[in-house]
Design a protein around this motif. Structure first.
Motif, mmCIF file in Angstrom:
data_model
loop_
_atom_site.group_PDB
_atom_site.id
_atom_site.type_symbol
_atom_site.label_atom_id
_atom_site.label_comp_id
_atom_site.label_asym_id
_atom_site.label_seq_id
_atom_site.Cartn_x
_atom_site.Cartn_y
_atom_site.Cartn_z
ATOM 1 N N ILE A 4 0.859 -1.186 0.000
ATOM 2 C CA ILE A 4 0.000 0.000 0.000
ATOM 3 C C ILE A 4 0.893 1.233 0.000
ATOM 4 C CG2 ILE A 4 -1.680 1.317 1.337
ATOM 5 C CD1 ILE A 4 -2.787 -1.378 2.299
ATOM 6 N N LEU A 5 0.645 2.133 -0.967
ATOM 7 C CA LEU A 5 1.441 3.345 -1.107
ATOM 8 C C LEU A 5 0.868 4.523 -0.331
ATOM 9 C CD1 LEU A 5 2.002 3.082 -4.962
ATOM 10 C CD2 LEU A 5 3.537 2.331 -3.130
ATOM 11 N N ARG A 6 -0.463 4.613 -0.278
ATOM 12 C CA ARG A 6 -1.140 5.714 0.417
ATOM 13 C C ARG A 6 -2.482 5.230 0.941
ATOM 14 N NH1 ARG A 6 -0.010 9.894 -4.223
ATOM 15 N NH2 ARG A 6 1.999 10.608 -3.534
ATOM 16 N N SER A 20 -2.494 1.063 -4.162
ATOM 17 C CA SER A 20 -1.346 0.227 -4.484
ATOM 18 C C SER A 20 -1.276 0.243 -6.007
ATOM 19 C CB SER A 20 -1.501 -1.176 -3.892
ATOM 20 O OG SER A 20 -2.689 -1.790 -4.339
ATOM 21 N N ASP A 21 -1.396 -0.897 -6.661
ATOM 22 C CA ASP A 21 -1.518 -0.874 -8.111
ATOM 23 C C ASP A 21 -2.964 -0.606 -8.526
ATOM 24 O OD1 ASP A 21 -2.165 -3.329 -7.007
ATOM 25 O OD2 ASP A 21 -1.511 -4.485 -8.741
ATOM 26 N N VAL A 22 -3.895 -0.715 -7.600
ATOM 27 C CA VAL A 22 -5.311 -0.387 -7.793
ATOM 28 C C VAL A 22 -5.767 0.465 -6.606
ATOM 29 C CG1 VAL A 22 -5.838 -2.470 -9.123
ATOM 30 C CG2 VAL A 22 -6.089 -2.498 -6.650
ATOM 31 N N ILE A 44 -2.636 4.391 -10.607
ATOM 32 C CA ILE A 44 -3.227 5.405 -9.735
ATOM 33 C C ILE A 44 -2.157 5.872 -8.754
ATOM 34 C CG2 ILE A 44 -4.995 5.890 -8.014
ATOM 35 C CD1 ILE A 44 -6.682 3.673 -9.352
ATOM 36 N N ASP A 45 -1.866 7.168 -8.792
ATOM 37 C CA ASP A 45 -0.853 7.755 -7.919
ATOM 38 C C ASP A 45 -1.447 8.602 -6.802
ATOM 39 O OD1 ASP A 45 1.323 6.733 -9.424
ATOM 40 O OD2 ASP A 45 1.032 8.332 -10.885
#
Length: 109
Positions: A4-6, A20-22, A44-45
């Protein structure tokens, strides 16, 4: 799955979205995943709920999508790259890694 990025929360406390990638959106009261959103044009950023929790903006290198939380209907698709999103009173602003800033405004209700 990917890391998980955010994580972003809706101001009304009903939803949380994990990137993440979604983009996965979770119902905090039911403790269940509601929907998995994939950006049609790429990764998705960034994602952000509006202050009412009725709308969600998300996007990445190939564009921005704004949808209604109720029914997850896509309302607007914008052809501009973004790495960050901010939702003001009636404006969504985006910025890119190249330091470009854009503002988008419209009445959604």
């Amino acid at each position: 799955g990917k890391a998980i990025l955010r994580i972003v929360f809706s101001n009304n406390g009903y939803h949380v979205a994990s990137l993440s990638d979604v983009l996965n959106v979770w119902d905090l009261k039911k403790q269940a995943k509601l929907i998995e959103l994939v950006h049609d044009k790429g990764g998705i950023d960034a994602a952000i709920f509006d202050s009412s929790g009725k709308y969600l903006a998300y996007g990445g290198g190939d564009g921005i999508t704004i949808c209604a939380v109720k029914g997850w209907t896509k309302l607007v698709e914008l052809e501009y790259a973004t790495s960050h999103l901010i939702w003001g009173k009636s404006v969504v602003s985006s910025s890119t890694k190249q330091r470009a800033v854009r503002f988008y405004g419209s009445k959604l209700e």
